[in-house]
Design a protein around this motif. Structure first.
Motif, PDB file in Angstrom:
ATOM      1  N   THR A 101       1.094  -1.135   0.360  1.00 45.87           N
ATOM      2  CA  THR A 101      -0.231   0.128  -0.240  1.00 45.87           C
ATOM      3  C   THR A 101       0.699   1.224   0.167  1.00 45.87           C
ATOM      4  O   THR A 101       2.100   1.193   0.348  1.00 45.87           O
ATOM      5  N   GLU A 103       1.655   6.117   1.007  1.00 44.69           N
ATOM      6  CA  GLU A 103       0.399   6.608   1.478  1.00 44.69           C
ATOM      7  C   GLU A 103      -1.132   7.055   1.327  1.00 44.69           C
ATOM      8  O   GLU A 103      -2.132   7.609   1.193  1.00 44.69           O
ATOM      9  N   GLN A 106      -3.445   5.294   1.331  1.00 46.64           N
ATOM     10  CA  GLN A 106      -4.051   4.969   2.753  1.00 46.64           C
ATOM     11  C   GLN A 106      -4.880   6.006   2.898  1.00 46.64           C
ATOM     12  O   GLN A 106      -5.726   6.132   3.705  1.00 46.64           O
ATOM     13  N   THR A 107      -4.528   7.104   2.441  1.00 43.25           N
ATOM     14  CA  THR A 107      -5.510   8.212   2.392  1.00 43.25           C
ATOM     15  C   THR A 107      -6.808   8.548   1.739  1.00 43.25           C
ATOM     16  O   THR A 107      -7.669   8.433   2.452  1.00 43.25           O
ATOM     17  N   ARG A 110      -8.740   5.796   4.410  1.00 45.93           N
ATOM     18  CA  ARG A 110      -9.569   6.659   5.533  1.00 45.93           C
ATOM     19  C   ARG A 110     -10.414   7.954   4.945  1.00 45.93           C
ATOM     20  O   ARG A 110     -11.735   7.915   5.330  1.00 45.93           O
TER      21      ARG A 110
END
Length: 159
Positions: A101, A103, A106-107, A110
């Motif tokens: 994955t 960053e 992941q953003t 989220r």
């Protein structure tokens, strides 16, 4: 209504609406369409995908592709779809590498969760696989959430 449908044939929207309202949500749409069109003697297996694809998700997917530079590819068959995210459309470099994955990814995950959209995200993809009994309004709302998350993704990937 049946007389009108027999004369003109149902549109894809009418057929899907009838299926949703029939209470047969647990019956796969494919089986419903086979039964419905078979009863009327108008079943055309070569056109079955058109009845499903044309109504719901294809337009949403294509709009996201036009609006967001981070959307590299979209595909769907009926309500089974995927949005692939990339750093650069020219090279089609995935937003995150295989089996990892990033960053940015992941953003995106989220942002989707924070807005109440629970879906599968894997590597560089967002799965768009809603329940078959979803309403058009609910699907619109879900794609608005994805659209907002992709705004965040576009900004993150541009860095």
């Amino acid at each position: 209504m049946l007389e009108r449908l027999a004369e003109n044939g149902p549109t894809a929207t009418e057929t899907l609406r009838e299926w949703r309202e029939s209470g047969l949500g647990s019956v796969p749409l494919r089986n419903f369409l086979l039964h419905r069109f078979g009863q009327e003697g108008r079943f055309r297996p070569d056109r079955m995908r058109d009845h499903v694809d044309s109504v719901f998700m294809r337009g949403h997917h294509e709009a996201l592709m036009v609006r967001h530079a981070s959307v590299g590819a979209v595909r769907n068959i009926g309500l089974f779809g995927i949005i692939e995210l990339v750093r650069d459309r020219a090279t089609m470099e995935p937003l995150s590498a295989f089996n990892t994955t990033s960053e940015e990814m992941q953003t995106v995950m989220r942002a989707l969760l924070d807005q109440g959209l629970y879906t599968i995200t894997r590597w560089h993809a967002i799965m768009t696989n809603p329940p078959l009994n979803i309403s058009e309004e609910q699907l619109d709302e879900g794609f608005q959430i994805i659209d907002r998350a992709l705004d965040i993704c576009d900004r993150a990937a541009a860095r």
